[in-house]
Design an enzyme around this catalytic site. Sequence first.
Site, short mmCIF file in Angstrom:
data_model
loop_
_atom_site.label_atom_id
_atom_site.label_comp_id
_atom_site.label_asym_id
_atom_site.label_seq_id
_atom_site.Cartn_x
_atom_site.Cartn_y
_atom_site.Cartn_z
N ASP A 1 -20.63 28.62 58.44
CA ASP A 1 -19.20 28.59 58.32
C ASP A 1 -18.60 29.97 57.90
OD1 ASP A 1 -17.31 26.25 59.07
OD2 ASP A 1 -16.29 27.47 58.18
N ARG B 1 -22.43 11.69 62.82
CA ARG B 1 -23.07 12.15 61.57
C ARG B 1 -24.27 10.93 61.31
NH1 ARG B 1 -17.75 14.49 60.33
NH2 ARG B 1 -17.03 12.62 59.40
N TYR C 1 -12.51 15.61 59.59
CA TYR C 1 -13.05 15.52 61.04
C TYR C 1 -13.64 14.02 61.09
CZ TYR C 1 -12.34 20.38 61.98
OH TYR C 1 -11.93 21.42 62.20
N CYS D 1 -14.97 19.94 71.86
CA CYS D 1 -13.62 19.06 71.35
C CYS D 1 -12.53 19.90 72.04
CB CYS D 1 -13.65 19.41 69.85
SG CYS D 1 -13.00 20.71 69.25
N ASP E 1 -21.00 22.35 66.37
CA ASP E 1 -19.73 21.42 66.26
C ASP E 1 -18.73 22.61 66.38
OD1 ASP E 1 -17.90 19.66 66.39
OD2 ASP E 1 -18.02 19.06 64.35
#
Length: 393
Positions: free
Chosen positions: A247, A206, A199, A337, A297
Amino acid sequence: MKTIRLREGKERSLLRRHPWVFEGSIAKGGGDAGETVRVEAHDGQFLAWAAFSPHSQIRVRAWSFDEAERIDEAFFARRLQRAVALRARLGIVSDAMRLVHGEADGLPGLVVDRYGDTLSVQFLSTGSERWRELIVRQLLAATGLSRLYERSDTSVRKLEGLDQRTGWLAGEGATELAITEHGLSLGLDVALGHKTGYYLDQRDNRQRFAALVRQLGCQRVLNCYSYTGGFSVAALAGGARQVTSVDSSGPALEQARRNLQRNGFDPGPHGFADADVNQYLRQALAEGTSFDAIVLDPPKFAASAAHAERAARAYKDINRLALKLLSPGGLLLTFSCSGGISADLFHKIVAGAGHDAGVDAAIVQRLEAAPDHPTTINFPEGEYLKGLALIRS
């Protein structure tokens, strides 16, 4: 040259140099997949040279609005050289960057990222697919590189009537690479990683997160949808004491561990949770856990405006939970996004999440994709990544 004639009144978007024409705007005409066609208004006025897609709702994607321009090898050489030259002027602090960003670079359906000595490319439309071999040659010439990996394995190709395809188009060797951004080292895999491998659009966000973590003295950090830990490494670089990466991909979390190590951080004291983020947030809230900084995110929740309502509920829920988990004075970086969620709508969603959580917060910065992922003034749909940096009151 085949001609596409538009319905009366449907020429306005092309006159504004917006590159898309939808199926319902066409009165007559057609072509083969990816074939260059002449697009005219209902009265025969020239509008654009474009690629025709017989299966997609976006039936036509414009290459050029100049009637004198020809869509040939020289055209693609000019466009690619211009895109590469723009990135060279941006002063990007990394050996990885987006070199071609589709419509924003006048090359609809083409995405090219550079990771060190390797290019990773996606052909996402019938137009870019038709010129694939020539584009590959021109890319290698424009960059001087010899390794190019194809990642045309997205669902968008199905909408174009194209099969998915991956593999080396030039060069060979290991697909696991390491890049450097803002002084940090990050590992990735161009064959197995998300998108083209990583990404890159979040590069500057970041860095901004690391700076805010340091300025605010954030010690306990939660990185949700962490993927391979880019924001986790940034948090530690900013002085955080303990970072938890969440994740649903075990392999991504293993890469996150390695990314901590390659930057000199011992992964031992930090958490790596292979879990559903929504469930993790709820469990953390039930246990009375709190954090000084949280990153949200998530992947794309809404592919188009038609899915916006359902996506809005999902965004609101995770932001509500995150705001409740933040310590007073804590930092939240939250992103969408989804192309179907505008920046204004996303702001309203997060505001609603704060209301439901009984939490107030100040917006200290609005965030977007790094400048090598540009949005043009004539193609606002290109502004897909939007974010907010919030400090809880």
